[in-house]
Scaffold this motif. Sequence first.
Motif, short mmCIF file in Angstrom:
data_model
loop_
_atom_site.label_atom_id
_atom_site.label_comp_id
_atom_site.label_asym_id
_atom_site.label_seq_id
_atom_site.Cartn_x
_atom_site.Cartn_y
_atom_site.Cartn_z
N GLY A 27 0.90 -1.23 -0.24
CA GLY A 27 0.31 0.12 -0.02
C GLY A 27 0.49 1.09 -0.21
O GLY A 27 0.11 2.64 0.22
N ARG A 28 2.09 1.25 0.19
CA ARG A 28 3.03 1.85 -0.45
C ARG A 28 4.02 2.26 -1.70
O ARG A 28 3.86 1.37 -1.88
N GLY A 29 4.23 3.82 -1.34
CA GLY A 29 5.20 4.30 -2.86
C GLY A 29 6.84 3.02 -2.14
O GLY A 29 6.58 2.93 -0.93
N PRO A 30 7.29 2.94 -3.09
CA PRO A 30 8.63 2.37 -3.02
C PRO A 30 9.51 3.49 -2.44
O PRO A 30 9.59 4.60 -2.57
N VAL A 31 10.55 3.16 -1.70
CA VAL A 31 11.80 3.94 -0.68
C VAL A 31 12.86 3.75 -0.94
O VAL A 31 13.53 2.02 -0.92
N PHE A 32 13.65 4.90 -1.92
CA PHE A 32 15.66 4.20 -2.10
C PHE A 32 16.32 3.73 -0.65
O PHE A 32 15.52 4.11 0.38
N LEU A 33 17.05 2.64 -0.98
CA LEU A 33 17.89 2.63 -0.36
C LEU A 33 19.10 2.32 -0.84
O LEU A 33 19.73 3.54 0.24
N LEU A 34 19.07 2.27 -1.32
CA LEU A 34 21.19 2.08 -2.08
C LEU A 34 21.22 2.43 -3.71
O LEU A 34 20.49 2.09 -4.15
N LEU A 35 21.58 2.84 -3.95
CA LEU A 35 22.76 2.83 -5.51
C LEU A 35 23.68 2.70 -5.25
O LEU A 35 24.76 2.47 -4.78
N ILE A 36 24.46 2.16 -7.00
CA ILE A 36 25.97 1.55 -7.22
C ILE A 36 26.00 1.75 -8.74
O ILE A 36 24.61 1.57 -9.11
N ARG A 37 26.89 2.81 -8.37
CA ARG A 37 27.70 2.78 -10.57
C ARG A 37 27.61 1.53 -11.42
O ARG A 37 28.73 0.85 -10.58
N GLU A 38 28.39 2.06 -12.20
CA GLU A 38 28.63 1.24 -13.35
C GLU A 38 30.33 0.76 -12.85
O GLU A 38 30.53 -0.71 -13.31
#
Lengths: 119, 111
Positions: B41-52
């Motif tokens: 019932g909720r929108g996604p929440v950002f956790l982690l990012l990784i570059r190429e």
Amino acid sequence: EAGVAQSPRYKIIEKRQSVAFWCNPISGHATLYWYQQILGQGPKLLIQFQNNGVVDDSQLPKDRFSAERLKGVDSTLKIQPAKLEDSAVYLCASSPLGGTFRGSTDTQYFGPGTRLTVL
Amino acid sequence: SQKIEQNSEALNIQEGKTATLTCNYTNYSPAYLQWYRQDPGRGPVFLLLIRENEKEKRKERLKVTFDTTLKQSLFHITASQPADSATYLCAFYSSASKIIFGSGTRLSIRP
């Protein structure tokens, strides 16, 4: 900081009717996204705005879906006429930049979504 | 065609163990990818990012790896807790700003 606001939260309509969703992004965010999320699937990007302009609408069914972002702030997504397969959650997200710049990254902030049921 | 695949089955593990989620891609050249958490019932929440050009990123109990040879990203939650139960989504961003989300993996942590 206020988050992304969406309304309505729920909507039930009959097929062939029209419906509109509204989104107010986080203040100052340049980019606004509309996604369709069918139950059990990941979000599918429908349209991406950078300020007033459209960056990507390649997956928007343009014969029935339309979206606009007036003055680069709020946005509305419309479906006319609705079909049974349009039943889904419609998510709006905003981001500061838009991830369009090589070497830079961007994070999306999502609203709670609008759950649409088409009968 | 471009394709993103996540564990299609729900993942059910014991509290305290490490949860590992997989995201594979084909016919795609991501500039970076992100992992999101989505509760019902909720929108996604950002956790982690990784570059190429990065192999690994960490944040508290979370770790993500990115292997461009295998065309795969792994997402780990160490010392898992029942509160970690949710659906986890990977999202790939190309240099042309094309965004594709995976279908998500539902994670359940049992006490």
